[in-house]
Design an enzyme around this catalytic site. Structure first.
Site, PDB file in Angstrom:
ATOM      1  N   VAL A 132     -18.318  -2.504   5.696  1.00  0.00           N
ATOM      2  CA  VAL A 132     -17.412  -3.638   5.583  1.00  0.00           C
ATOM      3  C   VAL A 132     -16.189  -3.425   6.476  1.00  0.00           C
ATOM      4  O   VAL A 132     -15.876  -2.306   6.872  1.00  0.00           O
ATOM      5  CB  VAL A 132     -16.950  -3.850   4.130  1.00  0.00           C
ATOM      6  CG1 VAL A 132     -18.158  -4.118   3.239  1.00  0.00           C
ATOM      7  CG2 VAL A 132     -16.172  -2.638   3.607  1.00  0.00           C
ATOM      8  N   LEU A 160     -21.158  -0.555  15.310  1.00  0.00           N
ATOM      9  CA  LEU A 160     -20.084  -1.530  15.435  1.00  0.00           C
ATOM     10  C   LEU A 160     -18.904  -1.190  14.534  1.00  0.00           C
ATOM     11  O   LEU A 160     -17.745  -1.391  14.904  1.00  0.00           O
ATOM     12  CB  LEU A 160     -20.619  -2.928  15.105  1.00  0.00           C
ATOM     13  CG  LEU A 160     -21.559  -3.529  16.156  1.00  0.00           C
ATOM     14  CD1 LEU A 160     -22.237  -4.761  15.603  1.00  0.00           C
ATOM     15  CD2 LEU A 160     -20.800  -3.856  17.436  1.00  0.00           C
ATOM     16  N   LYS A 161     -19.183  -0.669  13.335  1.00  0.00           N
ATOM     17  CA  LYS A 161     -18.095  -0.394  12.395  1.00  0.00           C
ATOM     18  C   LYS A 161     -17.164   0.704  12.915  1.00  0.00           C
ATOM     19  O   LYS A 161     -15.937   0.587  12.800  1.00  0.00           O
ATOM     20  CB  LYS A 161     -18.657   0.004  11.036  1.00  0.00           C
ATOM     21  CG  LYS A 161     -17.585   0.387  10.009  1.00  0.00           C
ATOM     22  CD  LYS A 161     -16.585  -0.743   9.789  1.00  0.00           C
ATOM     23  CE  LYS A 161     -15.331  -0.273   9.058  1.00  0.00           C
ATOM     24  NZ  LYS A 161     -15.557   0.213   7.713  1.00  0.00           N
ATOM     25  N   VAL A 162     -17.694   1.783  13.466  1.00  0.00           N
ATOM     26  CA  VAL A 162     -16.793   2.836  13.947  1.00  0.00           C
ATOM     27  C   VAL A 162     -15.995   2.341  15.149  1.00  0.00           C
ATOM     28  O   VAL A 162     -14.856   2.782  15.370  1.00  0.00           O
ATOM     29  CB  VAL A 162     -17.535   4.160  14.261  1.00  0.00           C
ATOM     30  CG1 VAL A 162     -18.176   4.706  12.998  1.00  0.00           C
ATOM     31  CG2 VAL A 162     -18.554   4.002  15.375  1.00  0.00           C
ATOM     32  N   THR A 221     -14.827  -0.777  15.438  1.00  0.00           N
ATOM     33  CA  THR A 221     -13.727  -1.576  14.896  1.00  0.00           C
ATOM     34  C   THR A 221     -12.647  -0.681  14.285  1.00  0.00           C
ATOM     35  O   THR A 221     -11.451  -0.980  14.404  1.00  0.00           O
ATOM     36  CB  THR A 221     -14.213  -2.590  13.854  1.00  0.00           C
ATOM     37  OG1 THR A 221     -14.754  -1.914  12.714  1.00  0.00           O
ATOM     38  CG2 THR A 221     -15.263  -3.505  14.436  1.00  0.00           C
TER      39      THR A 221
END
Length: 314
Positions: free
Chosen positions: A117, A166-168, A170
């Site tokens: 998330v 993608l999360k790391v 962001t």
């Protein structure tokens, strides 16, 4: 669908709360029995052990502080994975590790998803956070109803592991933005600018961002408590740096950010709130980077609504 949730900390406690608030049949587990008791009081079932939860539930969500913690929990659950079972990894983790463990789940007949998330604990608390999901399309469509209870915007990112990549990224960008905001606010204070006016100037300019709109308020109020600690930041930006090195991308800013955060940990403790990085500049300059009228805690005032899938441009 019977859902299990393992990891009821800052983020997991709020995500599982959204499931409960929206009527999901939920089984919970955490090493802290008080966290379990709080959710049981709200209508959840005590799941007992990860192994028992994999037997009892259709979908099992993990939201844990490290890849090692997730691997340990999955090792307990694996003997009970089979057709129809879904493992959903909502931790921020290493993409290669989630693919390694996910392959074991898939080989046993289950389905695996990495679905971290983004958007802050205050939005996780209201079901308005954003969710990435990496998995095959049929699995995504099975779990989308659950994801739209926990998040407002849900993006299917591609195959297993893509969401973690993608999360790391962001979180790297958010950390870089936090550090530049610390510098910008300190320079404005040194230049004699009113910090309330400075906040508004950034907000209406090309320099604004989600991090400014949220964390700058905590910097200026003095609470400096964003519910995200330096050790977690260091884990995430380290994963981004590892990703860059794996793909032979020679980064210049990333190593500097990592060293700055290490310095913050040395000064304030490994688990100090990440917003305390502003104090390095306060100590160096003798300036007081505070302003009246800003909140001590972030509150999401956007009404809760059922989430929806975000479709990327093609």
């Amino acid at each position: 669908m019977k859902v299990g949730f393992i990891g009821l900390g800052n983020v997991g406690g709020k995500l599982s709360g959204s499931l409960l608030r929206n009527g999901t049949a939920l089984w919970v587990h955490d090493l802290n029995p008080d966290f379990v008791a709080q959710k049981v009081a709200l209508g959840a079932q005590d799941g007992g052990t990860p192994a028992q939860m994999m037997q009892d539930c259709d979908a099992l969500i993990t939201c844990l502080p490290s890849p090692e913690a997730s691997a340990a929990v999955l090792a307990e659950m694996m003997p009970h994975v089979g057709p129809g079972k879904i493992w959903m990894e909502m931790s921020t983790t290493d993409a290669q590790e989630v693919k390694r463990i996910g392959a074991q789940v898939i080989a046993a007949g289950g389905a695996a998803v990495d679905c971290p998330v983004s958007g802050g604990c205050h939005r996780a608390d209201t079901g308005n956070i954003s969710i990435y999901a990496g998995c095959d399309r049929p699995t995504f469509e099975r779990i989308l109803p659950l994801l739209t209870l926990m998040g407002r915007r849900v993006l299917h990112t591609g195959p297993l592991g893509s969401a973690s990549v993608l999360k790391v990224m962001t979180n790297y960008l958010a950390t870089a933005n936090l550090l530049t905001l610390c510098e910008a606010l300190t320079v404005m204070k040194a230049a004699g600018m009113d910090l309330g006016t400075t906040f508004e100037a950034i907000s209406i300019s090309s320099g604004t961002s989600f991090v400014h709109e949220t964390e700058s308020q905590l910097l200026l109020s003095g609470s400096r408590d964003v519910n995200f600690t330096m050790d977690l930041v260091q884990k995430d930006i380290g994963l981004f740096q590892k990703l860059a090195e794996t793909h032979a991308v020679p980064l210049e800013i990333s190593p500097l950010i990592i060293e700055m955060m290490r310095d913050g940990q040395r000064r304030y403790g490994a688990q100090a709130q990440s917003d305390r990085m502003i104090e390095r500049l306060e100590e160096a300059t003798g300036l007081d980077i505070h302003a009246p009228g800003f909140p001590d805690a972030l509150i999401d005032d956007e009404p809760e609504e059922r989430g929806y899938e975000v479709h990327p441009n093609r």
